[in-house]
Design a protein around this motif. Structure first.
Motif, PDB file in Angstrom:
ATOM      1  N   TRP A  25       0.829  -1.203   0.000  1.00 59.37           N
ATOM      2  CA  TRP A  25       0.000   0.000   0.000  1.00 59.37           C
ATOM      3  C   TRP A  25       0.863   1.253   0.000  1.00 59.37           C
ATOM      4  CZ3 TRP A  25      -4.948   0.157  -1.140  1.00 59.37           C
ATOM      5  CH2 TRP A  25      -5.705  -0.994  -0.981  1.00 59.37           C
ATOM      6  N   SER A  26       0.441   2.233  -0.757  1.00 62.35           N
ATOM      7  CA  SER A  26       1.096   3.538  -0.772  1.00 62.35           C
ATOM      8  C   SER A  26       0.018   4.610  -0.712  1.00 62.35           C
ATOM      9  CB  SER A  26       1.964   3.701  -2.027  1.00 62.35           C
ATOM     10  OG  SER A  26       1.192   3.541  -3.180  1.00 62.35           O
ATOM     11  N   GLN A  27       0.445   5.836  -0.430  1.00 60.05           N
ATOM     12  CA  GLN A  27      -0.517   6.929  -0.295  1.00 60.05           C
ATOM     13  C   GLN A  27      -0.022   8.152  -1.042  1.00 60.05           C
ATOM     14  OE1 GLN A  27      -2.111   7.543   3.562  1.00 60.05           O
ATOM     15  NE2 GLN A  27      -3.064   9.466   3.061  1.00 60.05           N
ATOM     16  N   ARG A  28      -0.944   8.808  -1.741  1.00 59.88           N
ATOM     17  CA  ARG A  28      -0.662  10.068  -2.440  1.00 59.88           C
ATOM     18  C   ARG A  28      -1.073  11.204  -1.510  1.00 59.88           C
ATOM     19  NH1 ARG A  28      -3.563   9.820  -7.699  1.00 59.88           N
ATOM     20  NH2 ARG A  28      -5.381  10.216  -6.412  1.00 59.88           N
ATOM     21  N   PHE A  29      -0.175  12.147  -1.294  1.00 62.19           N
ATOM     22  CA  PHE A  29      -0.439  13.189  -0.310  1.00 62.19           C
ATOM     23  C   PHE A  29      -1.086  14.445  -0.874  1.00 62.19           C
ATOM     24  CE2 PHE A  29       1.779  10.389   2.343  1.00 62.19           C
ATOM     25  CZ  PHE A  29       1.375  10.701   3.619  1.00 62.19           C
ATOM     26  N   SER A  30      -1.381  14.456  -2.182  1.00 63.41           N
ATOM     27  CA  SER A  30      -2.130  15.591  -2.717  1.00 63.41           C
ATOM     28  C   SER A  30      -3.600  15.488  -2.327  1.00 63.41           C
ATOM     29  CB  SER A  30      -1.996  15.651  -4.239  1.00 63.41           C
ATOM     30  OG  SER A  30      -2.494  14.471  -4.834  1.00 63.41           O
ATOM     31  N   ASP A  31      -4.105  14.264  -2.164  1.00 64.22           N
ATOM     32  CA  ASP A  31      -5.520  14.075  -1.841  1.00 64.22           C
ATOM     33  C   ASP A  31      -5.792  12.962  -0.832  1.00 64.22           C
ATOM     34  OD1 ASP A  31      -4.965  11.843  -3.390  1.00 64.22           O
ATOM     35  OD2 ASP A  31      -6.394  12.333  -4.967  1.00 64.22           O
ATOM     36  N   GLY A  32      -4.758  12.288  -0.327  1.00 64.28           N
ATOM     37  CA  GLY A  32      -4.937  11.241   0.670  1.00 64.28           C
ATOM     38  C   GLY A  32      -5.303   9.887   0.110  1.00 64.28           C
ATOM     39  N   PHE A  33      -5.363   9.742  -1.215  1.00 62.73           N
ATOM     40  CA  PHE A  33      -5.757   8.487  -1.846  1.00 62.73           C
ATOM     41  C   PHE A  33      -4.728   7.408  -1.564  1.00 62.73           C
ATOM     42  CE2 PHE A  33      -5.940   5.632  -5.566  1.00 62.73           C
ATOM     43  CZ  PHE A  33      -7.256   5.213  -5.446  1.00 62.73           C
ATOM     44  N   GLN A  34      -5.198   6.209  -1.207  1.00 60.97           N
ATOM     45  CA  GLN A  34      -4.324   5.064  -0.989  1.00 60.97           C
ATOM     46  C   GLN A  34      -4.598   4.007  -2.046  1.00 60.97           C
ATOM     47  OE1 GLN A  34      -4.940   3.741   3.058  1.00 60.97           O
ATOM     48  NE2 GLN A  34      -3.468   5.224   3.827  1.00 60.97           N
ATOM     49  N   ALA A  35      -3.533   3.355  -2.516  1.00 56.82           N
ATOM     50  CA  ALA A  35      -3.661   2.308  -3.527  1.00 56.82           C
ATOM     51  C   ALA A  35      -2.493   1.347  -3.385  1.00 56.82           C
ATOM     52  CB  ALA A  35      -3.667   2.913  -4.927  1.00 56.82           C
ATOM     53  N   SER A  36      -2.653   0.167  -3.952  1.00 52.97           N
ATOM     54  CA  SER A  36      -1.543  -0.777  -3.965  1.00 52.97           C
ATOM     55  C   SER A  36      -0.610  -0.415  -5.118  1.00 52.97           C
ATOM     56  CB  SER A  36      -2.052  -2.207  -4.101  1.00 52.97           C
ATOM     57  OG  SER A  36      -2.791  -2.359  -5.292  1.00 52.97           O
ATOM     58  N   SER A  37       0.679  -0.626  -4.906  1.00 50.48           N
ATOM     59  CA  SER A  37       1.697  -0.350  -5.919  1.00 50.48           C
ATOM     60  C   SER A  37       2.651  -1.528  -5.986  1.00 50.48           C
ATOM     61  CB  SER A  37       2.510   0.894  -5.552  1.00 50.48           C
ATOM     62  OG  SER A  37       1.715   2.044  -5.534  1.00 50.48           O
ATOM     63  N   THR A  38       3.207  -1.771  -7.169  1.00 47.25           N
ATOM     64  CA  THR A  38       4.207  -2.823  -7.263  1.00 47.25           C
ATOM     65  C   THR A  38       5.442  -2.415  -6.476  1.00 47.25           C
ATOM     66  OG1 THR A  38       5.100  -1.934  -9.318  1.00 47.25           O
ATOM     67  CG2 THR A  38       3.397  -3.635  -9.516  1.00 47.25           C
ATOM     68  N   LYS A  39       6.062  -3.382  -5.845  1.00 50.89           N
ATOM     69  CA  LYS A  39       7.175  -3.083  -4.941  1.00 50.89           C
ATOM     70  C   LYS A  39       8.431  -2.596  -5.648  1.00 50.89           C
ATOM     71  CE  LYS A  39       5.645  -6.177  -1.291  1.00 50.89           C
ATOM     72  NZ  LYS A  39       5.973  -7.372  -0.512  1.00 50.89           N
ATOM     73  N   ASP A  40       8.461  -2.672  -6.973  1.00 50.50           N
ATOM     74  CA  ASP A  40       9.626  -2.149  -7.679  1.00 50.50           C
ATOM     75  C   ASP A  40       9.489  -0.675  -8.038  1.00 50.50           C
ATOM     76  OD1 ASP A  40       7.756  -2.468  -9.697  1.00 50.50           O
ATOM     77  OD2 ASP A  40       9.055  -3.644 -11.006  1.00 50.50           O
ATOM     78  N   ASN A  41       8.374  -0.038  -7.665  1.00 52.43           N
ATOM     79  CA  ASN A  41       8.241   1.420  -7.823  1.00 52.43           C
ATOM     80  C   ASN A  41       9.161   2.121  -6.834  1.00 52.43           C
ATOM     81  OD1 ASN A  41       6.335   1.514  -9.873  1.00 52.43           O
ATOM     82  ND2 ASN A  41       4.615   1.422  -8.457  1.00 52.43           N
TER      83      ASN A  41
END
Length: 67
Positions: free
Chosen positions: A41-57
């Motif tokens: 899981w990761s989070q974008r701090f412009s709007d608080g949205f959380q989503a899963s991301s591949t671990k190589d990001n």
């Protein structure tokens, strides 16, 4: 330590991020919470949205410490 998904959301602080957190649309931060073996899981701090991301990001991290 690397914060879990819910702890990371505390940094977003309901739209008033804590100091030093990058808030642009492309600024995602890692949490320590796994989604699957290859995703976390990761989070974008412009709007608080959380989503899963591949671990190589290559997202930045925001570490915390226990008192």
């Amino acid at each position: 330590y690397l914060p879990a998904q819910d702890e990371l959301n505390l940094f977003w602080n309901g739209g008033a991020p804590v100091a030093g957190v990058l808030t642009g649309a492309g600024n995602w931060y890692w949490s320590s919470t796994e989604y699957t073996t290859g995703l976390a899981w990761s989070q974008r701090f412009s709007d608080g949205f959380q989503a899963s991301s591949t671990k190589d990001n290559s997202h930045p991290v925001r570490c915390v410490r226990r008192w």
